[in-house]
Design a protein around this motif. Sequence first.
Motif, PDB file in Angstrom:
ATOM      1  N   HIS A   1      -7.038  -4.163  -3.493  1.00  0.00           N
ATOM      2  CA  HIS A   1      -8.020  -5.168  -3.083  1.00  0.00           C
ATOM      3  C   HIS A   1      -7.463  -5.950  -1.904  1.00  0.00           C
ATOM      4  O   HIS A   1      -6.283  -6.275  -1.877  1.00  0.00           O
ATOM      5  CB  HIS A   1      -8.303  -6.143  -4.231  1.00  0.00           C
ATOM      6  N   ALA A   2      -8.323  -6.247  -0.963  1.00  0.00           N
ATOM      7  CA  ALA A   2      -7.931  -7.100   0.165  1.00  0.00           C
ATOM      8  C   ALA A   2      -8.764  -8.365   0.096  1.00  0.00           C
ATOM      9  O   ALA A   2      -9.921  -8.332  -0.320  1.00  0.00           O
ATOM     10  CB  ALA A   2      -8.181  -6.390   1.489  1.00  0.00           C
ATOM     11  N   PRO A   3      -8.189  -9.470   0.475  1.00  0.00           N
ATOM     12  CA  PRO A   3      -8.978 -10.706   0.471  1.00  0.00           C
ATOM     13  C   PRO A   3     -10.085 -10.643   1.519  1.00  0.00           C
ATOM     14  O   PRO A   3      -9.951  -9.986   2.543  1.00  0.00           O
ATOM     15  CB  PRO A   3      -7.954 -11.782   0.816  1.00  0.00           C
ATOM     16  N   ASP A   4     -11.197 -11.324   1.239  1.00  0.00           N
ATOM     17  CA  ASP A   4     -12.292 -11.407   2.212  1.00  0.00           C
ATOM     18  C   ASP A   4     -11.904 -12.266   3.403  1.00  0.00           C
ATOM     19  O   ASP A   4     -12.350 -12.041   4.517  1.00  0.00           O
ATOM     20  CB  ASP A   4     -13.546 -11.996   1.575  1.00  0.00           C
ATOM     21  N   SER A   5     -11.056 -13.265   3.125  1.00  0.00           N
ATOM     22  CA  SER A   5     -10.652 -14.164   4.200  1.00  0.00           C
ATOM     23  C   SER A   5      -9.263 -14.726   3.912  1.00  0.00           C
ATOM     24  O   SER A   5      -8.812 -14.725   2.782  1.00  0.00           O
ATOM     25  CB  SER A   5     -11.649 -15.315   4.355  1.00  0.00           C
ATOM     26  N   VAL A   6      -8.605 -15.167   4.971  1.00  0.00           N
ATOM     27  CA  VAL A   6      -7.313 -15.840   4.877  1.00  0.00           C
ATOM     28  C   VAL A   6      -7.431 -17.118   5.692  1.00  0.00           C
ATOM     29  O   VAL A   6      -7.880 -17.090   6.834  1.00  0.00           O
ATOM     30  CB  VAL A   6      -6.168 -14.957   5.418  1.00  0.00           C
TER      31      VAL A   6
END
Length: 135
Positions: free
Chosen positions: A105-110
């Motif tokens: 999973h990758a974050p939608d935003s940082v």
Amino acid sequence: MTTLCENFACTFHEAGGGSQNHIMLGGWDAWLHSSIAGLDAVVNGSVYGWKELVVRVSPGVIPELKAVSSERQTPFGQVSFAWSYSNAKFTQELKLPVGTTATVHAPDSVAGRRLRNIVHVESSGTCSVQYTHTH
């Protein structure tokens, strides 16, 4: 004492004072592996530990820590995962032993800025994915 009392008065020795059966010095390593480093095992009725993995970094730590790497010896072999955040790019690199799988999973935003997938490279058991902020 390696366990915590049920209450702040620590009255476990008195009648009705609760137990002293709350782990104190354990569990932090599991939290580091799953939340900070992003590695966790899928365990259910048909899959046992570290045959299937979930890779998910807690988004809140990304701008603060900038980079983390972790290795874990599993019954199937060595698992390693590293992530970094630099120059508006979030990169993940995962190495799995043969016969294991992972859901990444990758974050939608940082730091409040959306990310998009720009590079995916897979070779000889290593998967590297790089994300950058959208404009």
